[in-house]
Design an enzyme around this catalytic site. Sequence first.
Site, PDB file in Angstrom:
ATOM      1  N   CYS A 166      32.496  34.497  41.956  1.00 38.07           N
ATOM      2  CA  CYS A 166      33.632  35.642  41.953  1.00 38.07           C
ATOM      3  C   CYS A 166      32.793  36.956  41.376  1.00 38.07           C
ATOM      4  O   CYS A 166      32.913  36.924  40.148  1.00 38.07           O
ATOM      5  CB  CYS A 166      34.941  35.291  41.198  1.00 38.07           C
ATOM      6  SG  CYS A 166      35.946  36.824  41.128  1.00 38.07           S
ATOM      7  N   LEU A 167      32.217  37.966  42.122  1.00 35.57           N
ATOM      8  CA  LEU A 167      31.601  38.791  41.577  1.00 35.57           C
ATOM      9  C   LEU A 167      31.871  40.223  42.550  1.00 35.57           C
ATOM     10  O   LEU A 167      31.713  39.886  43.876  1.00 35.57           O
ATOM     11  CB  LEU A 167      30.182  38.655  41.423  1.00 35.57           C
ATOM     12  CG  LEU A 167      29.201  39.696  40.846  1.00 35.57           C
ATOM     13  CD1 LEU A 167      29.655  39.682  39.436  1.00 35.57           C
ATOM     14  CD2 LEU A 167      27.772  39.105  40.767  1.00 35.57           C
TER      15      LEU A 167
END
Lengths: 153, 600
Positions: free
Chosen positions: A88-89
């Site tokens: 999750c970036l």
Amino acid sequence: MTAPLPKRIIKETERLQTEPVPGISAQPHDDNARYFDVTVQGPDGSCYEGGVFNLELFLPDDYPMTPPRIRFLTRIYHPNIDRLGRICLDVLKNNWSPALQIRTILLSIQALLGAPNPEDPLNEAVAKQWKDNQAEAIKNAREWTKLYAQPKE
Amino acid sequence: MSRSHFSRSPRGNQDPTFTRTHSHSHSSSNPINTLGLPSPPPNGRRSSMGVEVRGMRRLEQRRNMEESHYLACNARAQNYNPPVDLRLLDYVSSYDNNLMCAICRCPFVDPVILNECDHCFCRACIRQCWNTNTTYTPLGPRGDCPTCRTPAKLGPRSATSKILVNLVDELIVQCPRKDDGCKAEVRRCEVQDHVNIYCGYTLIECTGKDCTDPVRRKDAAQSCLHYGASCLLCHKELQQWKLEAHWRSECPDRRVHCEMCKSPVFHRELEMHNKETCPAISTPCPGCSSRNKRGHAEAHAKSCTFAKLAPVLLRQQERLDEQEAAQKEMSRKLEVLEGGFTNMQGILFPSQEVENADRRSGDSNHIPYLRRSLVSPENADADAPTNDFAGFDWNFSAADVRHDGASSAETFQNGMASPPTRAAPAVPGPRPDDLPEPFSSDFDLASPPTFPPSGPYASPLHHLLSMHESLRDEMTRITSALSELDGRHSMQILNENLRTREEISYLAAQTAGLQRQMHWFTSAQLQRQQGRSPTPGASGSALGGAMMDAGAGAGVEAAVGAVSTAATALRGAARMVNVGGSASGVGMRRGTSEEGRTKL
Ligand SMILES: [Zn+2]
Ligand SMILES: [Zn+2]
Ligand SMILES: [Zn+2]
Ligand SMILES: [Zn+2]
Ligand SMILES: [Zn+2]
Ligand SMILES: [Zn+2]
Ligand SMILES: [Zn+2]
């Protein structure tokens, strides 16, 4: 007839080999220049210190207009990385910009290891642990690093 | 856009691609020339007008034809030579990183500057970027700057400094057909012109009659090259105009230069050359751990002592490997044998399974019999109530021995498995500690001092061997007894036979006597008949007598037949007895031979 590999990908690959980022390596496959084997070392001072994490990176056909696809292959205890290794970036999703490169993305991932963000979780269980009992969570992360992310001789 | 500009501009007179079509159209396509051709009408205006109109119509048709032909040629040429993609070029001159577009990482192609943040991108790059990210807006393409994320938009004419355009246009690039053999290096702004007009490796239409196949510009001066040919080196069949490319990059028999040693090699042998013969590739010394280029390997081999020893070492290694393999085989065999032995032991002494399990569990004491001797009976007695494992072991084996001793005096010699021993180990494997109770009580009842704590045998193997020995003795004894019995039996048969034979011969003699008597009687009777027959007076009586005699004769003859059949029967019986006797003789002989064998 396949389209020739864009100069940009060739250049990025060359630069990754000639001026590698410290603690990061990316090696393209012989049969597919868009597929990379990536290793990222856990940043010093973090709970992933001493670990070597394997990732896979794939450049889609419309790269650099769309972000590269990256996934952790090594298991890791991290609030922003789920059990399948997905990350999750923001820069890998909505905040992608074609001015970003493979090396900048890998640097962001290394930074994410150094600064987990439980407020924007992908792995709910780990994020909860991280918020409730950070010491325990860090201990877990260290153990997982010892268990799964040891460098091979 | 510069690209479209390039592709439109060069279709001029100097373009050889179109010289043919142009040369034959120029004469008529010039409107001034066509209008001038018809001579001024000599008579009335009407007729001149009609000629003029007809001429115009013809001209129009011709023009249409020419245009369609031109467009078709153009399309074909475009197919052979797609517009040069400036982003795929190889740059000869080095350039400043500031001239590089952040999106395609190449020197700017048709750069635009975003007014909001002054960042610069290729026009195509920024358009593509925004098209994928945002929907179309009537105000023109807009989006965030890829570098600084400032919201920006692309105006209809975004100004770019002329200096920047010139800087990127002056960069020297290689001809995009360099892989085909063109060595030209030109300024980037001229590369499209080079490809379209000058490059000898650009494909154009063949100059041959009725030939529409493509050919390289440099070959176009020769007559049509579109005929079959075969490669001189590899004999592959292909068209003449393709031969050069074949020799350049396809032919397996072409000469290439080894990158390492610069020597010419056949392409198909290049791999082998690199692997085996190239003197520039380093190979490991067979003796020491150093690596040397093949060219210097010999010099090194002279100086290196290990290299001299290499063949010896190699042989040693081979032998070592052989030995290892043999040893592996042996140990496998040993394992099988051991397994077989354990099985056999299990069958012979089921009582020892406990100890075997004990031994298998890693006990350093490998011979249970010897270990038993280490434990004194007093010690075992004391240990028995505590159910110590060692105590249990001792108790168990002592009970074992006691049963053996009690069953018979010579159990160890011949009765290797006495019923109590067999019954004792009903539970295989190591027992829980509470099980040995019955044995310990048994043990208490028995008088342990009378039994030597160490068994008569030092190990199960010895025990087994002694068992085997006693079995062999037993076998010998049984064999001799059997042969003795056999002899006696045959003697008996022989005696019986003799008696029968005597009786038969006696009977035969009697029968012979009877036969003789009968013979005498018959002859006497016959003589009497012959003496009486000549007298006619007595013919009637003689007839009667003859008739009577005939009856008597028949009776006598029947009797003789009966006697002779009896004799044959007797002879048959005698033969049978003889056969029986000989059979018994054979049996005897076999018996003796068996005896001899068992004695051996
Ligand atoms: Zn660009
Ligand atoms: Zn900007
Ligand atoms: Zn050229
Ligand atoms: Zn031709
Ligand atoms: Zn050939
Ligand atoms: Zn070579
Ligand atoms: Zn050496």
